[in-house]
Design a protein around this motif. Sequence first.
Motif, mmCIF file in Angstrom:
data_model
loop_
_atom_site.group_PDB
_atom_site.id
_atom_site.type_symbol
_atom_site.label_atom_id
_atom_site.label_comp_id
_atom_site.label_asym_id
_atom_site.label_seq_id
_atom_site.Cartn_x
_atom_site.Cartn_y
_atom_site.Cartn_z
ATOM 1 N N ILE A 13 0.837 -1.199 0.000
ATOM 2 C CA ILE A 13 0.000 0.000 0.000
ATOM 3 C C ILE A 13 0.871 1.248 0.000
ATOM 4 O O ILE A 13 0.624 2.211 -0.713
ATOM 5 N N LEU A 14 1.921 1.221 0.821
ATOM 6 C CA LEU A 14 2.843 2.345 0.894
ATOM 7 C C LEU A 14 3.469 2.625 -0.461
ATOM 8 O O LEU A 14 3.505 3.764 -0.927
ATOM 9 N N ALA A 15 3.948 1.582 -1.124
ATOM 10 C CA ALA A 15 4.615 1.766 -2.406
ATOM 11 C C ALA A 15 3.654 2.326 -3.448
ATOM 12 O O ALA A 15 3.998 3.233 -4.212
ATOM 13 N N LEU A 16 2.435 1.803 -3.492
ATOM 14 C CA LEU A 16 1.469 2.278 -4.460
ATOM 15 C C LEU A 16 1.057 3.714 -4.186
ATOM 16 O O LEU A 16 0.871 4.516 -5.104
ATOM 17 N N ARG A 235 0.164 4.225 5.636
ATOM 18 C CA ARG A 235 1.613 4.460 5.555
ATOM 19 C C ARG A 235 2.238 4.543 6.948
ATOM 20 O O ARG A 235 3.356 4.075 7.165
ATOM 21 N N PHE A 236 1.511 5.127 7.881
ATOM 22 C CA PHE A 236 2.007 5.196 9.262
ATOM 23 C C PHE A 236 2.178 3.792 9.836
ATOM 24 O O PHE A 236 3.223 3.466 10.430
ATOM 25 N N ILE A 237 1.173 2.950 9.660
ATOM 26 C CA ILE A 237 1.251 1.586 10.190
ATOM 27 C C ILE A 237 2.372 0.806 9.508
ATOM 28 O O ILE A 237 3.145 0.095 10.163
ATOM 29 N N ALA A 238 2.487 0.937 8.183
ATOM 30 C CA ALA A 238 3.574 0.253 7.472
ATOM 31 C C ALA A 238 4.933 0.724 7.972
ATOM 32 O O ALA A 238 5.859 -0.074 8.145
ATOM 33 N N MET A 239 5.057 2.010 8.216
ATOM 34 C CA MET A 239 6.304 2.583 8.712
ATOM 35 C C MET A 239 6.661 2.024 10.092
ATOM 36 O O MET A 239 7.811 1.636 10.341
ATOM 37 N N THR A 240 5.681 1.954 10.980
ATOM 38 C CA THR A 240 5.962 1.440 12.325
ATOM 39 C C THR A 240 6.293 -0.044 12.294
ATOM 40 O O THR A 240 7.107 -0.513 13.102
#
Length: 326
Positions: A13-16, A235-240
């Motif tokens: 999701i972050l990449a897209l 993106r926040f969740i993916a980052m954490t």
Amino acid sequence: MRFFGRSFALATILALTLAAPGHATDTIRLAVQKTGTFSWELATIRSAELDKEADLSLEVTELASPEAGKIALRAGNADIMLSDWLWVSRERALGARLTFYPYSSALGAVMVPASSPIRTLADLKGRKLAVGGGPIDKSWLLLQARMKQDGIDLKSDATIVYGAPPLIAAKALDGEMDASLNFWNFCAQLEAKGFRRLAGIEDILPKLGAKGAVSAVGYVFDENWAASHKDAVARFIAMTRKAKQLLITSDAAWDKIAPLTGTSDPALLRTYRDRYRDGIPRRSIVDEEADARVLYRVLAEIGGRDLVGPAAELDPGTFYHAVPGD
């Protein structure tokens, strides 16, 4: 495997999202307890520039206590803070539309001196037990519920002393208590000093109906804010999750955040690292929520309205489902 599957889905999701044209950096306001472990994760994020990778600007307000974070969130002065699903469900029952995403399953433990004759939880009968927090501390209620299954009412069968977690840890070191029940980081301090873990709260959860480790603490935010910032939240969740993965696999990452732990003692630093890693969530949200629902009933029965408010069941929207199948 579910941990890594969830991380992969969120990373996708972050990449897209970052590939989308004209995307602007989103700002997320965080209310962070100055001495809490959230600051460790944020330091890891910044050191690895994961916030830049996620195209997020993190505005951090350091606060003195979790209660101050709750006030900041409810007043609209913060977007995300750490708290527990019990509080979130209670607030939802009172009309607030808060929601929870797992941060850590690290729980407290019953600690005894290495030479203590206490070998089982049943041996606490007739002993002096210090409890970090108050009469409705969740770990204390869960311990009581477990012991009642064996016919032991710790409130009447042991001498109970309540106090602030740092004070309880200090009293335990001074030998004033036979045993203590405290938050995980204070238990780590005792463990590094040679104390023995009689039982972790996570060890008793299966007897209370849970099927695995349950995240006691999570990121808490307003569901309406999340709905209007869905990509930023993903993106926040993916980052954490990436930060947690670094803290799982890299001792060098721990070296960088060591000054934030408040100690230079190598033994304590190792214990902090190991217990923090043990508490990193690795289960699906569906499984987490199912077990939280079971434990909520246990807590509601023993803690009553003073603990859970008017709702006898965990509110259905308490857990945030970031992506389908998470």
